[in-house]
Motif scaffolding. Structure first.
Motif, PDB file in Angstrom:
ATOM      1  N   ALA A 133     -21.567 -28.660  28.082  1.00  0.00           N
ATOM      2  CA  ALA A 133     -21.657 -27.713  26.957  1.00  0.00           C
ATOM      3  C   ALA A 133     -20.385 -27.706  26.117  1.00  0.00           C
ATOM      4  CB  ALA A 133     -21.949 -26.311  27.482  1.00  0.00           C
ATOM      5  N   THR A 134     -19.249 -27.997  26.744  1.00  0.00           N
ATOM      6  CA  THR A 134     -17.968 -28.008  26.027  1.00  0.00           C
ATOM      7  C   THR A 134     -17.528 -29.434  25.691  1.00  0.00           C
ATOM      8  OG1 THR A 134     -16.750 -27.960  28.115  1.00  0.00           O
ATOM      9  CG2 THR A 134     -17.198 -25.828  27.039  1.00  0.00           C
ATOM     10  N   ASN A 135     -18.468 -30.383  25.821  1.00  0.00           N
ATOM     11  CA  ASN A 135     -18.183 -31.792  25.508  1.00  0.00           C
ATOM     12  C   ASN A 135     -16.996 -32.324  26.313  1.00  0.00           C
ATOM     13  OD1 ASN A 135     -18.956 -34.140  24.231  1.00  0.00           O
ATOM     14  ND2 ASN A 135     -17.553 -33.825  22.519  1.00  0.00           N
ATOM     15  N   TYR A 136     -16.882 -31.856  27.556  1.00  0.00           N
ATOM     16  CA  TYR A 136     -15.817 -32.292  28.464  1.00  0.00           C
ATOM     17  C   TYR A 136     -14.425 -32.144  27.837  1.00  0.00           C
ATOM     18  CZ  TYR A 136     -19.132 -33.947  31.943  1.00  0.00           C
ATOM     19  OH  TYR A 136     -20.101 -34.018  32.915  1.00  0.00           O
ATOM     20  N   ALA A 137     -14.239 -31.068  27.061  1.00  0.00           N
ATOM     21  CA  ALA A 137     -12.946 -30.834  26.401  1.00  0.00           C
ATOM     22  C   ALA A 137     -11.838 -30.604  27.421  1.00  0.00           C
ATOM     23  CB  ALA A 137     -13.043 -29.649  25.446  1.00  0.00           C
ATOM     24  N   SER A 138     -12.074 -29.723  28.389  1.00  0.00           N
ATOM     25  CA  SER A 138     -11.100 -29.446  29.439  1.00  0.00           C
ATOM     26  C   SER A 138     -11.745 -28.542  30.482  1.00  0.00           C
ATOM     27  CB  SER A 138      -9.844 -28.765  28.883  1.00  0.00           C
ATOM     28  OG  SER A 138     -10.137 -27.433  28.496  1.00  0.00           O
ATOM     29  N   VAL A 139     -11.121 -28.456  31.636  1.00  0.00           N
ATOM     30  CA  VAL A 139     -11.598 -27.559  32.683  1.00  0.00           C
ATOM     31  C   VAL A 139     -11.496 -26.120  32.189  1.00  0.00           C
ATOM     32  CG1 VAL A 139     -11.108 -26.673  35.006  1.00  0.00           C
ATOM     33  CG2 VAL A 139     -11.089 -29.145  34.581  1.00  0.00           C
TER      34      VAL A 139
END
Length: 151
Positions: A133-139
């Motif tokens: 959902a966050t486009n693998y932006a960060s943990v």
């Protein structure tokens, strides 16, 4: 800069904690020295802006679940090392780092972030959904997304 001596940059991290690069520094120094550059390894990035930048670059890698392959390099003034020599040194060190990184298997960042979230106590399916959902932006972004979309 005496105001910053012996004080943590981030008060939430214990003072004696250390963040370190995962680059093989001894190898980089050895290659730079062999190429004719005067180069030494240091455990001190300074006490002000240099240390602040280096700390936050390492901290970002850790929080995002990426390998800590960041590096801070102090170079002397142009009076001590002329600009053309500094440019050659920068090219040399970047090539040496690229060579080191290309010969070292790097973990899949997506899998590293999933593992970090599971380590934090989340189930793998939920972790994957939040990361996607966050486009693998960060943990951090995925965890925030999970809190924002909790039932």
């Amino acid at each position: 800069s005496d105001l910053l001596k012996n004080k943590p940059i981030d008060g939430s991290i214990p003072y004696q904690s250390h963040l370190r690069t995962e680059l093989e520094l001894d190898s980089l120094v050895k290659k730079a020295t062999a190429a004719g550059f005067k180069c030494t390894r240091s455990w001190d990035a300074g006490e002000y802006l240099c240390n602040y930048l280096y700390f936050h670059s390492l901290q970002y890698c850790k929080k995002a679940g990426f390998p800590a392959t960041t590096l801070f390099v102090h170079v002397p003034s142009f009076a001590k090392m002329p600009q053309p020599t500094q440019v050659k040194f920068a090219e040399h060190i970047m090539d040496a780092i690229a060579t080191q990184l290309s010969s070292t298997p790097v973990a899949d960042p997506a899998k590293a972030m999933e593992a970090k979230m599971v380590e934090l106590g989340m189930d793998l399916t939920s972790a994957r959904s939040a990361l996607k959902a966050t486009n693998y932006a960060s943990v951090d972004a995925a965890v925030s997304w999970m809190f924002e979309h909790a039932d």
